[in-house]
Design an enzyme around this catalytic site. Sequence first.
Site, PDB file in Angstrom:
ATOM      1  N   ASP A 477       0.842  -1.197   0.000  1.00  0.00           N
ATOM      2  CA  ASP A 477       0.000   0.000   0.000  1.00  0.00           C
ATOM      3  C   ASP A 477       0.879   1.250   0.000  1.00  0.00           C
ATOM      4  OD1 ASP A 477      -2.277   1.546   0.038  1.00  0.00           O
ATOM      5  OD2 ASP A 477      -2.748   1.173   2.143  1.00  0.00           O
ATOM      6  N   GLU A 480       2.846   4.907  -4.212  1.00  0.00           N
ATOM      7  CA  GLU A 480       2.927   5.793  -5.372  1.00  0.00           C
ATOM      8  C   GLU A 480       4.295   6.501  -5.512  1.00  0.00           C
ATOM      9  OE1 GLU A 480      -0.861   4.495  -4.604  1.00  0.00           O
ATOM     10  OE2 GLU A 480       0.297   5.697  -3.195  1.00  0.00           O
ATOM     11  N   ASP A 646      -8.999   3.072  -2.679  1.00  0.00           N
ATOM     12  CA  ASP A 646      -9.905   3.503  -1.613  1.00  0.00           C
ATOM     13  C   ASP A 646     -11.196   4.052  -2.208  1.00  0.00           C
ATOM     14  OD1 ASP A 646      -7.860   2.759   0.025  1.00  0.00           O
ATOM     15  OD2 ASP A 646      -7.185   4.779   0.475  1.00  0.00           O
TER      16      ASP A 646
END
Length: 964
Positions: A477, A480, A646
């Site tokens: 997670d 990025e 999300d």
Amino acid sequence: MIGRFGIILWLATFSHARTVTHLMRQVGVPVNESHSLNASSCPGYTLSDLKSSAQGLTASLSLAGAACNAFGNDISNLTLEVAYETTSRLRVNIHDTANEQFTVPESVVARPSPDSSTTALNSDLVFNHQESPFAFWITRKSDPQGSPLFDTRLSSLPISPVAASVPSDNETAIDSMGLVFEDQYLQITSALPQNTNIYGLGEVLASSGFRRAIEGNGTLQTLWARDVGDPIDQNVYGSHPIYLEHRYNSTTFRSASHGVFLMSSAGSDILLQTPPGSNTSIIQYRLIGGTLDFYFLSGPSPQQVIEQYGLITGLPTWQPVWGFGFHLCRWGYSTVNETKEQVTKMRDANIPLEVQWNDIDLYQAVRDFTSDNVSFPGSEVRAFIQELKANNQHYIPIVDAAVAKQVNATDIYDPYTKGTEQKVFVTNPDGSEYVGQVWPGYTVFPDWFANNTQSWWTEALRNWTQHGVEFSGIWLDMNEASSFCDGSCGSGIDISNTSVPFLLPGAPGNLVTAYPEGYNSSISGPSGNITINGTLTFGQGSANQTTRRRRKRGLGAAGLNLGDAINVPSYAIHNGFGRLSTHALATNATHAGGFAELDTHNLWGLMEEKATHLALNDILPGQRPFLISRSTFPSSGKWTGHWLGDNNSLWQWMYLSIQGILQFQIFQIPMVGADTCGFNGNTDEELCNRWMQMSAFHPFFRNHNTKGGLSQEPYRWDSVANASRIAIAARYSLLPYWYSLFANASLHGTPPVRALFMEFPDEPELFAVDRQFLVGRDILVTPVLTPNVTSVDGIFPGQGRVIWRDWWTHDVVNASIGVNTTLQAPLSHINVHIRDGAALLLHKEPAYTVEETRNGPFALLVSLSKNGSAFGSAYLDDGVSFPPGPSKTLSFNVASGGLEISSSGSFQVSQKLDQITILGVSKPDSIQLSGTSIGNWTYTPAQEKLVIPNLGVDLNKDITLDWA
């Protein structure tokens, strides 16, 4: 009063565009960074020194006039390389002759080797060009019309400047449609047929649907990996500059597909638009770095385009069979006992649970590779996981991208200490430690380009297992990579401050109190976006000479120094956060080898996925790594699966998840799914009921929601529990089908889930359908995507030539031709239909876990076509070995009143084929199994259904079944 805009326009007559942009900032004019006032003079390039060979050509491209320096420095000398790599793949690479621009390293994404037997003579694709101004176009030999697939000859077309489809008071683009190649701005434009069909270009939740918009406002797709809660029509987690174009000829009633892939990690805008008054549409690429390295794929079917793309980026990783089970997670399981309670309650409700997950609640001080000493003590976590394993279940923990800094001299945290010693973290341009901020407070970030990072990462994961977290797979997670400071957190910070600059969901002051959508339709659901109050402290001065040398960015127009050019590129792509460093690493953060984050940002997630996959190969030898990750890039599917991020607990996001699943089939990351029932906000019973049903027919099936939201485990409501049991039983029955589809993906790149037009490419009424989908070629799913209804509309492909039968009842559907048919859909029922001509190997007795299901007998379901034929295949192996070991391929063929089952491969199938069901058959007088008469069978006239039970057939041998 002349006004601020009047001043700027007056200044524009005397000043360079870049200088004007800075003046606009200084006087407070709202400025879109994509604005150029001195761009119409971009001269393009002239081709010379052409050298041809059987496999392609090379040539020089020279700037054809005075440099325009619109958003950087025009590069005067380029090299053109054209290679016919296979009969269906053509590479066109335009790069700076000095090789100073950044390109994706082969160590990150390996390029395929050309087929030495391919030449310009046997390639289906043809490269055509004009010398001055240089332009090129790609055609197909197999197309008698010679229609260009990609065509940059736009200078003579009546195309007005492109206006992007984003709110802007002051937006124009470079007027020139020719090639622009600057150090920090590249632009190339191709003509498209009006009303063509474009799919791909993501990652995105597109308001236009799976088919991208070209008419009206068109599409503006920004590629810059971004941590954000699933907004619509904005850049999100992944960057994929690949599109599939599907063209339909209304005269011949035939279609053909092709693909275009740009191998680039540069931040970019890609525009699709039909300029006002023009009968030609365009696609325009605007990049803030790199080169133009295009691959053209000839198809001609949609499936072939996707398969051809997979041969460039690498085919999807083999999935362990248990990964197709049902997964459960939430942010907010605060203790190991609360986590165990979910497993117990799922079993008490008899809802199959294959994999239990934990979010960051697991961690000690929210630090990677730890478990909390009080709430998740290592010994109890180990005992819990071993209990799961004893019950044929699995466990997956989260791993966040950032690694916590030690807060003081007494703080002991080996991943940071060893990482610092081994120099595996991203630095500032001056070589000092780059500091960000994520959940544990101030953090550092692994540098995947550094020599020691792989071994350090593997050791950290291995040590975690030795301290109790004996994972079966990993959830990646925040990769990025995300950071809560705007760029670097700077120097002089209080390292002991481990708080984050916002309230967590569920905390006082940020309670998740919005009504579920179904309770009050006038209340909008939450956006899911977290507002970060960071300080603009990213600037670390200009880059050192190492970075300057590797990035090759010197002084730009208007005297911008290197640091300015990296931190604030003159062309500002339409990043949803604005500044590229917002909620991310600063763009001047530096990687080993001198690479700047500006060029490598979109690669971070991919490189972490590769490193984690390789680590799991080492830690769990002989087992297939199971990874689910958020940020992706071309070739990520070679290492990981993906979840869609999300999302929101709203019906619209349930619908949007379908286009996400379909996008990632194109991207060659087929193991993909959404947070079922929604992540942000509060779900309700009906939404969760319908969503659990639909996700049972998606590749990755996980229920996950936010901290502080209403609990949404499927056992919470009786109707959801019932719907879940029904849908999961169907999923587990279909496991041999799912597994075979993913074997084909790993072997050939064939997409397991398909948009309807991919199987029926000559039916234009299907080109925009994205509220239904196909699992493989044979299973059509029509979910309910709106509340308070008991029916759903869906189209049945085939234009009347295909018989569709209900999965649940085996009844033939009385379908309307070419338009929607209304289907009954009471709560807890999802419409699933079987295509005629299908032969599906199933598990006869779906059980609680995948392993128990696989140990049971098989059944074969055959749905005959109008001419009495059917076919299918199944791929079987042990489901877990990596690399895959022995396998068995079963082929099923039905014709002329007989079924043949042929078996090939050395894998021994221990389970028997216990039952064969044939739909659409006339009642027989006699049945023979491999020459032996069978008397135990039933026939149901309403469904023309023949059922032959209790067979006990050995699938390691060839079998025949005949009826007359």
